[in-house]
Design a protein around this motif. Structure first.
Motif, PDB file in Angstrom:
ATOM      1  N   PRO A 108      56.025  29.310  43.764  1.00 12.64           N
ATOM      2  CA  PRO A 108      54.968  28.439  44.311  1.00 12.64           C
ATOM      3  C   PRO A 108      53.982  29.183  45.208  1.00 12.64           C
ATOM      4  N   VAL A 109      54.469  30.201  45.920  1.00  9.68           N
ATOM      5  CA  VAL A 109      53.580  30.924  46.824  1.00  9.68           C
ATOM      6  C   VAL A 109      52.456  31.610  46.058  1.00  9.68           C
ATOM      7  N   MET A 110      52.701  31.968  44.785  1.00  8.42           N
ATOM      8  CA  MET A 110      51.658  32.623  43.999  1.00  8.42           C
ATOM      9  C   MET A 110      50.477  31.689  43.789  1.00  8.42           C
ATOM     10  N   ARG A 111      50.739  30.412  43.569  1.00  9.15           N
ATOM     11  CA  ARG A 111      49.647  29.447  43.398  1.00  9.15           C
ATOM     12  C   ARG A 111      48.846  29.321  44.696  1.00  9.15           C
ATOM     13  N   GLU A 112      49.529  29.387  45.832  1.00  7.17           N
ATOM     14  CA  GLU A 112      48.827  29.337  47.113  1.00  7.17           C
ATOM     15  C   GLU A 112      47.944  30.567  47.291  1.00  7.17           C
ATOM     16  N   VAL A 113      48.461  31.728  46.890  1.00 10.35           N
ATOM     17  CA  VAL A 113      47.673  32.965  46.996  1.00 10.35           C
ATOM     18  C   VAL A 113      46.427  32.872  46.123  1.00 10.35           C
ATOM     19  N   LEU A 114      46.582  32.361  44.915  1.00  8.05           N
ATOM     20  CA  LEU A 114      45.430  32.221  44.022  1.00  8.05           C
ATOM     21  C   LEU A 114      44.360  31.327  44.643  1.00  8.05           C
ATOM     22  N   ASP A 115      44.791  30.218  45.237  1.00  7.46           N
ATOM     23  CA  ASP A 115      43.831  29.281  45.825  1.00  7.46           C
ATOM     24  C   ASP A 115      43.108  29.879  47.030  1.00  7.46           C
ATOM     25  N   LEU A 116      43.782  30.765  47.756  1.00  2.47           N
ATOM     26  CA  LEU A 116      43.170  31.382  48.934  1.00  2.47           C
ATOM     27  C   LEU A 116      42.199  32.492  48.567  1.00  2.47           C
ATOM     28  N   TYR A 117      42.363  33.059  47.374  1.00  2.00           N
ATOM     29  CA  TYR A 117      41.543  34.199  46.973  1.00  2.00           C
ATOM     30  C   TYR A 117      40.136  33.718  46.614  1.00  2.00           C
ATOM     31  N   GLN A 118      39.117  34.359  47.162  1.00  2.00           N
ATOM     32  CA  GLN A 118      37.731  33.914  47.006  1.00  2.00           C
ATOM     33  C   GLN A 118      36.996  34.617  45.870  1.00  2.00           C
ATOM     34  N   ALA A 119      37.725  34.921  44.800  1.00  2.00           N
ATOM     35  CA  ALA A 119      37.153  35.506  43.582  1.00  2.00           C
ATOM     36  C   ALA A 119      38.070  35.082  42.434  1.00  2.00           C
ATOM     37  N   PRO A 120      37.657  35.279  41.199  1.00  2.00           N
ATOM     38  CA  PRO A 120      38.513  34.854  40.083  1.00  2.00           C
ATOM     39  C   PRO A 120      39.880  35.530  40.120  1.00  2.00           C
ATOM     40  N   ALA A 121      40.924  34.729  39.908  1.00  2.00           N
ATOM     41  CA  ALA A 121      42.292  35.232  39.869  1.00  2.00           C
ATOM     42  C   ALA A 121      43.112  34.306  38.982  1.00  2.00           C
ATOM     43  N   PHE A 122      44.020  34.884  38.213  1.00  2.00           N
ATOM     44  CA  PHE A 122      44.839  34.082  37.307  1.00  2.00           C
ATOM     45  C   PHE A 122      46.112  34.856  36.980  1.00  2.00           C
ATOM     46  N   HIS A 250      64.778  41.376  38.153  1.00  2.00           N
ATOM     47  CA  HIS A 250      63.807  42.467  38.304  1.00  2.00           C
ATOM     48  C   HIS A 250      63.161  42.844  36.967  1.00  2.00           C
ATOM     49  N   VAL A 251      63.004  41.853  36.107  1.00  2.00           N
ATOM     50  CA  VAL A 251      62.330  42.046  34.826  1.00  2.00           C
ATOM     51  C   VAL A 251      60.921  41.475  34.937  1.00  2.00           C
ATOM     52  N   ASP A 252      59.932  42.227  34.451  1.00  2.00           N
ATOM     53  CA  ASP A 252      58.556  41.733  34.480  1.00  2.00           C
ATOM     54  C   ASP A 252      58.431  40.494  33.603  1.00  2.00           C
ATOM     55  N   ARG A 253      57.967  39.385  34.192  1.00  2.00           N
ATOM     56  CA  ARG A 253      57.808  38.136  33.463  1.00  2.00           C
ATOM     57  C   ARG A 253      56.358  37.668  33.406  1.00  2.00           C
ATOM     58  N   ALA A 254      55.511  38.214  34.252  1.00  2.00           N
ATOM     59  CA  ALA A 254      54.110  37.784  34.283  1.00  2.00           C
ATOM     60  C   ALA A 254      53.285  38.859  34.971  1.00  2.00           C
ATOM     61  N   THR A 255      51.969  38.716  34.848  1.00  2.00           N
ATOM     62  CA  THR A 255      51.028  39.628  35.497  1.00  2.00           C
ATOM     63  C   THR A 255      49.946  38.816  36.175  1.00  2.00           C
ATOM     64  N   ALA A 256      49.713  39.107  37.453  1.00  2.00           N
ATOM     65  CA  ALA A 256      48.631  38.462  38.196  1.00  2.00           C
ATOM     66  C   ALA A 256      47.389  39.343  38.108  1.00  2.00           C
ATOM     67  N   PHE A 257      46.260  38.737  37.752  1.00  2.00           N
ATOM     68  CA  PHE A 257      44.982  39.433  37.651  1.00  2.00           C
ATOM     69  C   PHE A 257      44.100  38.974  38.812  1.00  2.00           C
ATOM     70  N   PHE A 258      43.656  39.931  39.606  1.00  2.00           N
ATOM     71  CA  PHE A 258      42.738  39.636  40.711  1.00  2.00           C
ATOM     72  C   PHE A 258      41.447  40.407  40.457  1.00  2.00           C
ATOM     73  N   PHE A 259      40.335  39.687  40.410  1.00  2.00           N
ATOM     74  CA  PHE A 259      39.039  40.312  40.206  1.00  2.00           C
ATOM     75  C   PHE A 259      38.389  40.556  41.562  1.00  2.00           C
ATOM     76  N   ALA A 260      37.926  41.786  41.768  1.00  2.00           N
ATOM     77  CA  ALA A 260      37.202  42.142  42.985  1.00  2.00           C
ATOM     78  C   ALA A 260      35.837  42.686  42.602  1.00  2.00           C
ATOM     79  N   PRO A 261      34.807  42.396  43.381  1.00  4.38           N
ATOM     80  CA  PRO A 261      33.462  42.878  43.033  1.00  4.38           C
ATOM     81  C   PRO A 261      33.374  44.391  43.125  1.00  4.38           C
ATOM     82  N   ALA A 262      32.731  44.998  42.126  1.00  5.83           N
ATOM     83  CA  ALA A 262      32.556  46.457  42.113  1.00  5.83           C
ATOM     84  C   ALA A 262      31.185  46.875  42.632  1.00  5.83           C
ATOM     85  N   ASN A 263      30.309  45.908  42.920  1.00  2.96           N
ATOM     86  CA  ASN A 263      29.006  46.239  43.514  1.00  2.96           C
ATOM     87  C   ASN A 263      28.530  45.053  44.348  1.00  2.96           C
ATOM     88  N   ALA A 264      27.455  45.260  45.071  1.00  2.00           N
ATOM     89  CA  ALA A 264      26.953  44.232  45.986  1.00  2.00           C
ATOM     90  C   ALA A 264      26.470  42.998  45.235  1.00  2.00           C
TER      91      ALA A 264
END
Length: 287
Positions: A108-122, A250-264
């Motif tokens: 559940p904490v992952m959904r909270e992190v996504l909502d707090l992030y101010q750029a596209p994340a999934f 400890h098996v990878d089950r998912a991947t979180a993608f966080f987009f960060a701006p690369a320019n102004a």
């Protein structure tokens, strides 16, 4: 088994798992005269419905015939975790006849992190099915706009959804990177039939997929910079950061993608759309 190292590891592995399993866990009485830690060999053989001598030879690493069905029953008798079972089959060089279901729930904490992030994340699972996203990612990708049996699959949409295709000015490079990560996931989860189902569907639907998939490209999760274009966001340059999400084994089950701006310009676009979304969310509350 092909090497003495595999035989040695098999002996150590089976003995360790047998010793770690208490009789009460499988419905057996401990009894006052039990000296063996964990289960006895004859108890494992009975639970797995195999002969005692045959199981003893297996645990000793002898060269005997072992079927996938028998090995599956032994895994169940020893209450092996999915990773333990995969390891046992790998030691024997066998393919599982039945595929254990992995019921993975996103923390559940992952959904909270996504909502707090101010750029596209999934978040995508190992087969790239969409598990969770924030409002910025929804605005960028328009999740739910596509329909069909693979409507929630990120890879399927990349090749088959025209609206999604228009997001990628440099489609081939981005698609190869996506396919490279997908191929790595498939190698790590050979027991999951969803990989084959998706690949077969894409082979039948997209000649472009066939051509790129046949390059056998592999890619790590490390961040890359990719161009995007979206009618509302405009031209974007994005750092795509990927973080693995693991289960209790400890098996990878998912991947979180966080987009960060690369320019102004991209940073300004994200800020503008974020303000617009915040205003839209506040409007019904004020009404």
């Amino acid at each position: 088994m092909r090497t003495s190292l595999q035989r040695t590891e098999l002996k150590a592995f089976l003995r360790a798992r047998r010793a770690a399993l208490v009789p009460e866990a499988v419905g057996l009485p401990r009894g006052p005269r039990r000296l063996t830690p964990g289960l006895r060999r004859e108890e494992v053989a009975a639970l797995a419905q195999v002969g005692v001598s045959w199981y003893t030879w297996l645990e000793q690493g002898r060269a005997i015939n072992v079927s996938a069905a028998a090995l599956t029953r032994i895994a169940r008798a020893l209450a092996l975790s999915p990773t333990d079972e995969a390891y046992l089959f790998a030691l024997m060089g066998l393919t599982r006849t039945d595929v254990p279901e992995h019921h993975f729930s996103l923390p559940p904490v992952m959904r909270e992190v996504l909502d707090l992030y101010q750029a596209p994340a999934f978040v995508l699972d190992t087969v790239f099915n969409l598990l969770a996203w924030n409002r910025m990612a929804e605005r960028l990708y328009d999740f739910g706009e596509f329909s069909g049996p693979f409507a929630d699959n990120h890879l399927w949409n990349a090749f088959m959804n025209p609206a999604r295709r228009r997001l990628y000015p440099g489609f081939e490079n981005g698609a190869l990177n996506l396919l490279g990560m997908f191929r790595m996931n498939q190698a790590a989860h050979p027991e999951d039939p969803r990989f084959h189902q998706l690949i077969e569907a894409l082979n039948a639907a997209s000649a472009e997929f066939v051509a790129l998939w046949q390059r056998c490209h592999t890619a790590p999760l490390s961040a890359i910079t990719v161009p995007f274009f979206h009618p509302e966001f405009g031209d974007l340059s994005i750092h795509s950061m990927r973080l693995p999400i693991r289960d209790g084994d400890h098996v990878d089950r998912a991947t979180a993608f966080f987009f960060a701006p690369a320019n102004a310009e991209t940073a300004a676009s994200f800020a503008r759309v974020a303000r617009r979304l915040a205003a839209q969310q506040a409007a019904p509350a004020q009404a």
